[in-house]
Design a protein around this motif. Structure first.
Motif, PDB file in Angstrom:
ATOM      1  N   ARG A  66      -6.164 -27.076 -16.192  1.00 22.60           N
ATOM      2  CA  ARG A  66      -7.283 -27.763 -15.538  1.00 22.60           C
ATOM      3  C   ARG A  66      -6.816 -28.208 -14.161  1.00 22.60           C
ATOM      4  O   ARG A  66      -5.711 -28.741 -14.022  1.00 22.60           O
ATOM      5  CB  ARG A  66      -7.729 -28.974 -16.352  1.00 22.60           C
TER       6      ARG A  66
ATOM      7  N   PRO B 278     -13.442 -30.392 -12.591  1.00 19.55           N
ATOM      8  CA  PRO B 278     -12.213 -29.589 -12.581  1.00 19.55           C
ATOM      9  C   PRO B 278     -12.458 -28.180 -13.099  1.00 19.55           C
ATOM     10  O   PRO B 278     -13.294 -27.951 -13.969  1.00 19.55           O
ATOM     11  CB  PRO B 278     -11.279 -30.378 -13.504  1.00 19.55           C
ATOM     12  N   ARG B 279     -11.708 -27.237 -12.551  1.00 20.96           N
ATOM     13  CA  ARG B 279     -11.780 -25.861 -13.018  1.00 20.96           C
ATOM     14  C   ARG B 279     -10.936 -25.720 -14.278  1.00 20.96           C
ATOM     15  O   ARG B 279      -9.890 -26.358 -14.422  1.00 20.96           O
ATOM     16  CB  ARG B 279     -11.273 -24.899 -11.934  1.00 20.96           C
ATOM     17  N   ARG B 280     -11.368 -24.869 -15.190  1.00 19.50           N
ATOM     18  CA  ARG B 280     -10.633 -24.577 -16.426  1.00 19.50           C
ATOM     19  C   ARG B 280     -10.353 -23.088 -16.467  1.00 19.50           C
ATOM     20  O   ARG B 280     -11.286 -22.276 -16.449  1.00 19.50           O
ATOM     21  CB  ARG B 280     -11.417 -25.023 -17.657  1.00 19.50           C
TER      22      ARG B 280
ATOM     23  N   THR C 163      -2.426 -30.436 -19.943  1.00 18.71           N
ATOM     24  CA  THR C 163      -2.959 -29.087 -19.984  1.00 18.71           C
ATOM     25  C   THR C 163      -3.673 -28.860 -21.314  1.00 18.71           C
ATOM     26  O   THR C 163      -3.591 -29.676 -22.224  1.00 18.71           O
ATOM     27  CB  THR C 163      -1.828 -28.051 -19.829  1.00 18.71           C
ATOM     28  N   GLY C 164      -4.376 -27.724 -21.408  1.00 18.51           N
ATOM     29  CA  GLY C 164      -5.165 -27.445 -22.599  1.00 18.51           C
ATOM     30  C   GLY C 164      -4.399 -26.651 -23.637  1.00 18.51           C
ATOM     31  O   GLY C 164      -3.182 -26.508 -23.561  1.00 18.51           O
TER      32      GLY C 164
ATOM     33  N   ASP D 299     -11.270 -17.339 -15.381  1.00 11.51           N
ATOM     34  CA  ASP D 299     -12.066 -18.549 -15.241  1.00 11.51           C
ATOM     35  C   ASP D 299     -12.942 -18.707 -16.475  1.00 11.51           C
ATOM     36  O   ASP D 299     -13.813 -17.865 -16.744  1.00 11.51           O
ATOM     37  CB  ASP D 299     -12.927 -18.461 -13.974  1.00 11.51           C
TER      38      ASP D 299
ATOM     39  N   ARG E  82      -4.208 -30.860 -13.025  1.00 11.75           N
ATOM     40  CA  ARG E  82      -4.468 -32.065 -13.805  1.00 11.75           C
ATOM     41  C   ARG E  82      -3.635 -32.031 -15.084  1.00 11.75           C
ATOM     42  O   ARG E  82      -3.253 -30.973 -15.565  1.00 11.75           O
ATOM     43  CB  ARG E  82      -5.949 -32.175 -14.166  1.00 11.75           C
TER      44      ARG E  82
ATOM     45  N   ASP F   8      -8.277 -29.509  -9.945  1.00 13.40           N
ATOM     46  CA  ASP F   8      -9.262 -29.666  -8.878  1.00 13.40           C
ATOM     47  C   ASP F   8      -8.971 -28.628  -7.806  1.00 13.40           C
ATOM     48  O   ASP F   8      -7.807 -28.318  -7.528  1.00 13.40           O
ATOM     49  CB  ASP F   8      -9.194 -31.076  -8.286  1.00 13.40           C
TER      50      ASP F   8
ATOM     51  N   GLU G 144      -3.795 -23.466 -21.239  1.00 15.91           N
ATOM     52  CA  GLU G 144      -4.994 -23.609 -20.412  1.00 15.91           C
ATOM     53  C   GLU G 144      -4.727 -24.635 -19.303  1.00 15.91           C
ATOM     54  O   GLU G 144      -4.141 -25.690 -19.554  1.00 15.91           O
ATOM     55  CB  GLU G 144      -6.168 -24.059 -21.276  1.00 15.91           C
TER      56      GLU G 144
ATOM     57  N   GLN H 101     -15.227 -20.964 -17.131  1.00 16.26           N
ATOM     58  CA  GLN H 101     -16.616 -21.325 -16.870  1.00 16.26           C
ATOM     59  C   GLN H 101     -17.425 -20.140 -16.352  1.00 16.26           C
ATOM     60  O   GLN H 101     -18.587 -19.981 -16.687  1.00 16.26           O
ATOM     61  CB  GLN H 101     -16.662 -22.491 -15.873  1.00 16.26           C
TER      62      GLN H 101
END
Length: 369
Positions: free
Chosen positions: A156, A205-207, A246-247, A226, A243, A158, A154, A228
């Motif tokens: 993240r 931030p976008r995930r 990471t996930g 996306d 960022r 900006d 995943e 979200q």
């Protein structure tokens, strides 16, 4: 028997075919003994080639990808192909400087006969005229995005706002494509959310689950799910600021359309990505020679009907856009269909007539009474 140096090169060439070789197979191919194979493998290891022994009844050898780049073996055709690729990559790409340095290094180690061939080869890569907002993407960003795509992690990030021609800002796109088949536009990029003038995403931030990294008309794009918005999006990579950390890892989803080429082409043509067809397609007859029309329609279809007439089948993201694209040819037009295209011509005619009536009159000549 071959000389040791020639034999080592032949052995290395076999190992570079990305398969496991038993000692007996190598000995047979090189016409040497298994003992000589073992000695030559040891010599290649001393030169830095990561060759591992494969366990099993017959045993064998495999050339692994190493942490350091040892001397490489290219035949003449591969060396020339590599030089051509580097020359092309050095023409305005994100890795232009690195490609130029790599080409200079490659030329230095080439034998004189190949160096002469490369020097005779002059390639000029001519791309589309750069758009005003064309921004080169740094290699570190491309490498990081490639890494998370391969690792299925995943991401993240900006997302910096981009400016449209009217000055408004846009974000990652769920639909795009304001270009017609006959136009020279590169396709606009819109999103499911608008941004203001901030330097990063206004809602944090976008995930996303990153799936593909693609190039479309001089821009790099990240194709991702996306989390979200629960939908597929394409993000301009020059506006992505990853960022860390990471996930978690994720299971990849199937893209609409079945493959990334179909999805991206469809999205930039204003569809849901399941098809590469334009959402609006029409057929007209132009009072122009086919040879005068064909160079300007890109993926349209032109059929010659006579010395001064041709049939044109064209697509666009809207009926108005399609009518405007056909009108660029400055010739008499007969609409074959569909009726919505004829209606779009009527709307444009009324709009253009109104624009002509509201235009300011020309100023009188200088010195006129």
């Amino acid at each position: 028997m071959q000389k040791t140096s020639s034999r080592l090169l032949a052995l290395l060439s076999l190992l570079q075919t990305h398969r496991d070789w038993s000692g007996d197979d190598l000995a047979e191919r090189l016409d040497i003994t298994s003992r000589t194979v073992r000695r030559d493998i040891d010599r290649l290891r001393e030169l830095g080639y990561p060759i591992t022994a494969v366990k099993g009844p017959a045993g064998g050898y495999r050339l692994e990808a190493g942490t350091e780049l040892p001397p490489l073996l290219f035949d003449d055709g591969q060396a020339v192909a590599l030089a051509v690729a580097l020359r092309t990559a050095a023409a305005g790409t994100a890795v232009a400087e690195d490609a130029s340095r790599a080409l200079a290094t490659l030329r230095q180690v080439m034998p004189p006969r190949l160096r002469h061939r490369i020097d005779l080869l002059h390639v000029t890569a001519v791309g589309q005229p750069a758009a005003q907002d064309t921004v080169q993407v740094g290699a570190p960003v491309l490498m990081e995005l490639s890494r998370v795509i391969r690792a299925r992690e995943e991401l993240r990030f900006d997302y910096a706002p981009g400016s449209s021609p009217s000055g408004s800002s846009t974000s990652g796109s769920s639909t795009s494509g304001s270009s017609t088949s006959g136009s020279n536009t590169s396709g606009s990029n819109t999103s499911g959310s608008n941004t203001s003038g901030s330097s990063t995403s206004p809602d944090g931030p976008r995930r996303v689950h990153p799936h593909h990294l693609v190039v479309w008309r001089q821009h790099w794009y990240l194709v991702a799910w996306d989390l979200q918005r629960e939908d597929w999006r394409t993000f301009r990579v020059d506006r992505v600021r990853p960022r860390t950390p990471t996930g978690p890892r994720f299971a990849p989803r199937e893209l609409p359309g079945g493959d990334v080429a179909t999805f991206v082409t469809g999205r930039f043509r204003g569809t849901d990505g399941t098809s590469t067809d334009w959402p609006c397609q029409g057929e007209v007859i132009l009072h122009l020679p086919a040879a005068d029309v064909a160079p300007f329609v890109r993926d349209g279809i032109v059929e010659e009907l006579g010395p001064q007439r041709c049939r044109l089948v064209l697509g666009s993201w809207s009926w108005t856009g399609l009518a405007a694209a056909v009108g660029r040819f400055d010739a008499d037009i007969e609409v074959v269909g569909p009726p919505r295209l004829a209606a779009a011509f009527g709307d444009l005619a009324a709009r253009y007539a109104h624009a002509a009536r509201t235009a300011a009159p020309d100023p009188p000549p200088s010195g006129a009474p």
